[in-house]
Design a protein around this motif. Structure first.
Motif, PDB file in Angstrom:
ATOM      1  N   ARG A 260       1.103  -0.948  -0.180  1.00 34.65           N
ATOM      2  CA  ARG A 260      -0.074  -0.249  -0.056  1.00 34.65           C
ATOM      3  C   ARG A 260       0.775   1.720  -0.013  1.00 34.65           C
ATOM      4  NH1 ARG A 260      -3.883   0.339  -2.424  1.00 34.65           N
ATOM      5  NH2 ARG A 260      -5.377   1.892  -1.224  1.00 34.65           N
TER       6      ARG A 260
ATOM      7  N   ASP B 259      -4.131   3.614   4.153  1.00 34.14           N
ATOM      8  CA  ASP B 259      -4.086   1.504   4.743  1.00 34.14           C
ATOM      9  C   ASP B 259      -3.331   1.510   5.441  1.00 34.14           C
ATOM     10  OD1 ASP B 259      -6.667   1.779   3.949  1.00 34.14           O
ATOM     11  OD2 ASP B 259      -6.257   0.914   1.782  1.00 34.14           O
TER      12      ASP B 259
ATOM     13  N   LYS C 138      -6.676  -2.628   7.901  1.00 33.54           N
ATOM     14  CA  LYS C 138      -7.268  -1.952   7.074  1.00 33.54           C
ATOM     15  C   LYS C 138      -8.404  -1.135   6.681  1.00 33.54           C
ATOM     16  CE  LYS C 138      -7.094  -3.293   2.321  1.00 33.54           C
ATOM     17  NZ  LYS C 138      -8.565  -2.541   1.722  1.00 33.54           N
TER      18      LYS C 138
END
Length: 128
Positions: free
Chosen positions: A7, A43, A53
């Protein structure tokens, strides 16, 4: 399931696109990608600290999860401010993508500055 590193990489990629698009002809695209970079960075922080997340499409949920995973850490006080910043950037993303109006250069500059501050904070947190 993506890792926090996945992420974070996504956040950097969205930010790169936002910076590339940051010109008077692509205001909405720059603002949208800056907000997407912040979503991915959020996230990453949530996965790093809380092993989870935010799920779904709820922007309130993303800000709440950020505060929850930062609770009891040295980042707790920052998380309150960052969650407000996240909520505002998510509103701007929706405006840029769905409201059907062009952002002004000033609006886009403001979104870019807010996003950059959030990304800098997230990267500092993730580097520890």
């Amino acid at each position: 399931m993506p890792t926090w590193r996945d992420r974070l990489r996504d956040a950097r990629n969205f930010w790169e696109v936002a910076e590339t698009a940051h010109d008077p002809e692509h205001t909405n695209q720059a603002a949208s990608n800056a907000a997407l970079a912040v979503i991915a960075a959020n996230d990453a922080v949530c996965l790093f600290l809380g092993r989870r997340k935010p799920g779904g499409q709820s922007h309130t949920e993303a800000a709440r999860v950020l505060q929850a995973v930062c609770r009891g850490t040295k980042w707790e006080q920052d998380a309150a401010q960052r969650s407000r910043q996240l909520t505002e950037l998510l509103r701007q993303k929706n405006a840029a993508q769905y409201d059907g109006r062009l952002f002004t250069a000033e609006e886009t500059d403001r979104v870019m500055r807010q996003a950059e501050r959030f990304l800098d904070w997230a990267e500092a947190l993730l580097s520890e």
